[in-house]
Design a protein around this motif. Structure first.
Motif, PDB file in Angstrom:
ATOM      1  N   GLY A 215       0.765  -1.241   0.000  1.00 54.20           N
ATOM      2  CA  GLY A 215       0.000   0.000   0.000  1.00 54.20           C
ATOM      3  C   GLY A 215       0.793   1.286   0.000  1.00 54.20           C
ATOM      4  N   ASN A 216       2.114   1.229  -0.140  1.00 48.91           N
ATOM      5  CA  ASN A 216       2.913   2.450  -0.250  1.00 48.91           C
ATOM      6  C   ASN A 216       2.703   3.058  -1.628  1.00 48.91           C
ATOM      7  OD1 ASN A 216       4.693   2.383   2.286  1.00 48.91           O
ATOM      8  ND2 ASN A 216       4.867   0.306   1.464  1.00 48.91           N
ATOM      9  N   THR A 217       2.512   4.357  -1.680  1.00 52.02           N
ATOM     10  CA  THR A 217       2.207   5.043  -2.930  1.00 52.02           C
ATOM     11  C   THR A 217       3.453   5.670  -3.545  1.00 52.02           C
ATOM     12  OG1 THR A 217      -0.020   5.546  -2.141  1.00 52.02           O
ATOM     13  CG2 THR A 217       0.782   6.849  -3.995  1.00 52.02           C
ATOM     14  N   LEU A 218       3.579   5.507  -4.866  1.00 55.30           N
ATOM     15  CA  LEU A 218       4.579   6.206  -5.660  1.00 55.30           C
ATOM     16  C   LEU A 218       3.852   6.933  -6.784  1.00 55.30           C
ATOM     17  CD1 LEU A 218       7.346   3.486  -6.222  1.00 55.30           C
ATOM     18  CD2 LEU A 218       7.442   5.419  -4.648  1.00 55.30           C
ATOM     19  N   PHE A 219       4.300   8.134  -7.098  1.00 53.63           N
ATOM     20  CA  PHE A 219       3.850   8.848  -8.291  1.00 53.63           C
ATOM     21  C   PHE A 219       4.991   8.817  -9.293  1.00 53.63           C
ATOM     22  CE2 PHE A 219       1.090  12.037  -5.656  1.00 53.63           C
ATOM     23  CZ  PHE A 219       0.121  11.067  -5.468  1.00 53.63           C
ATOM     24  N   LEU A 220       4.660   8.715 -10.591  1.00 53.59           N
ATOM     25  CA  LEU A 220       5.664   8.777 -11.648  1.00 53.59           C
ATOM     26  C   LEU A 220       5.156   9.674 -12.764  1.00 53.59           C
ATOM     27  CD1 LEU A 220       5.860   5.563 -10.540  1.00 53.59           C
ATOM     28  CD2 LEU A 220       7.671   5.592 -12.225  1.00 53.59           C
ATOM     29  N   SER A 221       6.103  10.258 -13.475  1.00 54.53           N
ATOM     30  CA  SER A 221       5.796  11.100 -14.615  1.00 54.53           C
ATOM     31  C   SER A 221       6.941  11.017 -15.610  1.00 54.53           C
ATOM     32  CB  SER A 221       5.620  12.553 -14.163  1.00 54.53           C
ATOM     33  OG  SER A 221       5.338  13.394 -15.258  1.00 54.53           O
ATOM     34  N   ASP A 222       6.619  11.098 -16.889  1.00 51.65           N
ATOM     35  CA  ASP A 222       7.678  11.163 -17.889  1.00 51.65           C
ATOM     36  C   ASP A 222       8.342  12.530 -17.824  1.00 51.65           C
ATOM     37  OD1 ASP A 222       7.634   8.619 -19.138  1.00 51.65           O
ATOM     38  OD2 ASP A 222       5.861   9.171 -20.276  1.00 51.65           O
ATOM     39  N   SER A 223       9.647  12.524 -17.977  1.00 56.49           N
ATOM     40  CA  SER A 223      10.425  13.750 -17.948  1.00 56.49           C
ATOM     41  C   SER A 223      10.820  14.114 -19.377  1.00 56.49           C
ATOM     42  CB  SER A 223      11.685  13.527 -17.107  1.00 56.49           C
ATOM     43  OG  SER A 223      12.508  14.661 -17.152  1.00 56.49           O
ATOM     44  N   PHE A 224      10.860  15.391 -19.663  1.00 57.07           N
ATOM     45  CA  PHE A 224      11.296  15.836 -20.990  1.00 57.07           C
ATOM     46  C   PHE A 224      12.790  16.109 -21.019  1.00 57.07           C
ATOM     47  CE2 PHE A 224       6.764  16.513 -21.163  1.00 57.07           C
ATOM     48  CZ  PHE A 224       6.471  15.997 -22.404  1.00 57.07           C
ATOM     49  N   GLN A 225      13.453  15.924 -19.886  1.00 57.42           N
ATOM     50  CA  GLN A 225      14.901  16.053 -19.783  1.00 57.42           C
ATOM     51  C   GLN A 225      15.425  14.711 -19.281  1.00 57.42           C
ATOM     52  OE1 GLN A 225      15.506  19.216 -17.030  1.00 57.42           O
ATOM     53  NE2 GLN A 225      14.373  20.701 -18.236  1.00 57.42           N
ATOM     54  N   PRO A 226      16.705  14.440 -19.451  1.00 55.51           N
ATOM     55  CA  PRO A 226      17.238  13.185 -18.922  1.00 55.51           C
ATOM     56  C   PRO A 226      16.913  13.045 -17.430  1.00 55.51           C
ATOM     57  CG  PRO A 226      18.880  14.251 -20.288  1.00 55.51           C
ATOM     58  CD  PRO A 226      17.737  15.224 -20.137  1.00 55.51           C
ATOM     59  N   ALA A 227      16.354  11.904 -17.060  1.00 55.86           N
ATOM     60  CA  ALA A 227      15.987  11.646 -15.662  1.00 55.86           C
ATOM     61  C   ALA A 227      17.160  10.964 -14.984  1.00 55.86           C
ATOM     62  CB  ALA A 227      14.728  10.793 -15.604  1.00 55.86           C
ATOM     63  N   GLU A 228      17.977  11.757 -14.327  1.00 50.54           N
ATOM     64  CA  GLU A 228      19.169  11.230 -13.676  1.00 50.54           C
ATOM     65  C   GLU A 228      18.875  10.976 -12.210  1.00 50.54           C
ATOM     66  OE1 GLU A 228      22.127  14.157 -14.448  1.00 50.54           O
ATOM     67  OE2 GLU A 228      22.051  13.850 -16.604  1.00 50.54           O
ATOM     68  N   GLY A 229      19.310   9.817 -11.707  1.00 48.20           N
ATOM     69  CA  GLY A 229      19.079   9.456 -10.313  1.00 48.20           C
ATOM     70  C   GLY A 229      19.774  10.425  -9.371  1.00 48.20           C
ATOM     71  N   GLY A 230      19.057  10.835  -8.340  1.00 49.83           N
ATOM     72  CA  GLY A 230      19.636  11.723  -7.348  1.00 49.83           C
ATOM     73  C   GLY A 230      20.483  10.947  -6.356  1.00 49.83           C
ATOM     74  N   ARG A 231      21.637  11.449  -6.054  1.00 51.43           N
ATOM     75  CA  ARG A 231      22.527  10.780  -5.116  1.00 51.43           C
ATOM     76  C   ARG A 231      22.254  11.236  -3.678  1.00 51.43           C
ATOM     77  NH1 ARG A 231      24.658   7.975  -8.687  1.00 51.43           N
ATOM     78  NH2 ARG A 231      25.987   8.625 -10.382  1.00 51.43           N
ATOM     79  N   ASN A 232      21.344  12.181  -3.524  1.00 46.66           N
ATOM     80  CA  ASN A 232      21.075  12.689  -2.193  1.00 46.66           C
ATOM     81  C   ASN A 232      19.771  12.149  -1.617  1.00 46.66           C
ATOM     82  OD1 ASN A 232      19.407  14.030  -3.934  1.00 46.66           O
ATOM     83  ND2 ASN A 232      19.635  16.021  -2.976  1.00 46.66           N
ATOM     84  N   MET A 233      19.205  11.086  -2.234  1.00 47.46           N
ATOM     85  CA  MET A 233      17.950  10.545  -1.747  1.00 47.46           C
ATOM     86  C   MET A 233      17.886   9.046  -2.024  1.00 47.46           C
ATOM     87  SD  MET A 233      14.036  11.520  -2.721  1.00 47.46           S
ATOM     88  CE  MET A 233      13.940  10.421  -4.116  1.00 47.46           C
ATOM     89  N   SER A 234      17.301   8.312  -1.079  1.00 46.24           N
ATOM     90  CA  SER A 234      17.032   6.892  -1.242  1.00 46.24           C
ATOM     91  C   SER A 234      15.602   6.629  -0.818  1.00 46.24           C
ATOM     92  CB  SER A 234      17.950   6.053  -0.350  1.00 46.24           C
ATOM     93  OG  SER A 234      19.291   6.235  -0.669  1.00 46.24           O
ATOM     94  N   LEU A 235      15.013   5.570  -1.365  1.00 46.36           N
ATOM     95  CA  LEU A 235      13.709   5.118  -0.904  1.00 46.36           C
ATOM     96  C   LEU A 235      13.949   3.912  -0.013  1.00 46.36           C
ATOM     97  CD1 LEU A 235      11.630   5.341  -4.203  1.00 46.36           C
ATOM     98  CD2 LEU A 235      11.823   7.022  -2.374  1.00 46.36           C
ATOM     99  N   SER A 236      13.378   3.919   1.179  1.00 46.47           N
ATOM    100  CA  SER A 236      13.573   2.843   2.131  1.00 46.47           C
ATOM    101  C   SER A 236      12.271   2.077   2.316  1.00 46.47           C
ATOM    102  CB  SER A 236      14.032   3.429   3.473  1.00 46.47           C
ATOM    103  OG  SER A 236      14.227   2.400   4.416  1.00 46.47           O
ATOM    104  N   LEU A 237      12.356   0.750   2.221  1.00 50.06           N
ATOM    105  CA  LEU A 237      11.203  -0.119   2.444  1.00 50.06           C
ATOM    106  C   LEU A 237      11.538  -1.084   3.568  1.00 50.06           C
ATOM    107  CD1 LEU A 237       9.892  -1.236  -1.071  1.00 50.06           C
ATOM    108  CD2 LEU A 237       8.645   0.021   0.670  1.00 50.06           C
TER     109      LEU A 237
END
Length: 132
Positions: free
Chosen positions: A61-83
């Protein structure tokens, strides 16, 4: 002050549908809603299939939102998702599936503080911390 709020990660993607389907499979999820740019008047033909907003629930039941990006979608090094999982087998399974095509940062194993923990960067550049 009593504030009611819910934090939902919003991931920008170069292919939101494919990424959401990957998480749907890896984390026993469900896609609930997809709105495309084609539903917005005046959208150029080339962008009509792009995802403007997608809602996905994963791992109980954890929610994620996603959207297409018009620029390269580069992973952020300052954030992680924890499960955090209740069962070790569920955590190991999620860790293995998220790691398919990705990079292992820290193998999933029992840590000195007593928990099982591992980190993986998935094929889309998102860092996941998996905990039991």
């Amino acid at each position: 002050m009593n504030m009611a709020a819910k934090l939902v990660p919003y991931l920008m993607s170069e292919d939101a549908r494919t990424q959401a389907e990957f998480y749907q499979n890896a984390l026993d999820g469900e896609i609930h809603f997809i709105k495309t740019l084609g539903e917005v008047p005046g959208t150029p033909e080339a962008a009509k299939d792009k995802v403007m907003h997608l809602v996905l629930t994963v791992a109980g039941g954890n929610t994620l939102f996603l959207s297409d990006s018009f620029q390269p979608a580069e992973g952020g090094r300052n954030m992680s998702l924890s499960l955090t999982f209740a069962e070790e087998a569920e955590a190991r399974n999620a860790y293995a599936k998220l790691g398919e095509g990705g990079t292992i940062k820290l193998p999933f194993d029992q840590q000195p503080w007593g928990a099982y923990y591992g980190e993986v960067v998935d094929r889309y550049g998102v860092t996941w911390q998996i905990v039991k």
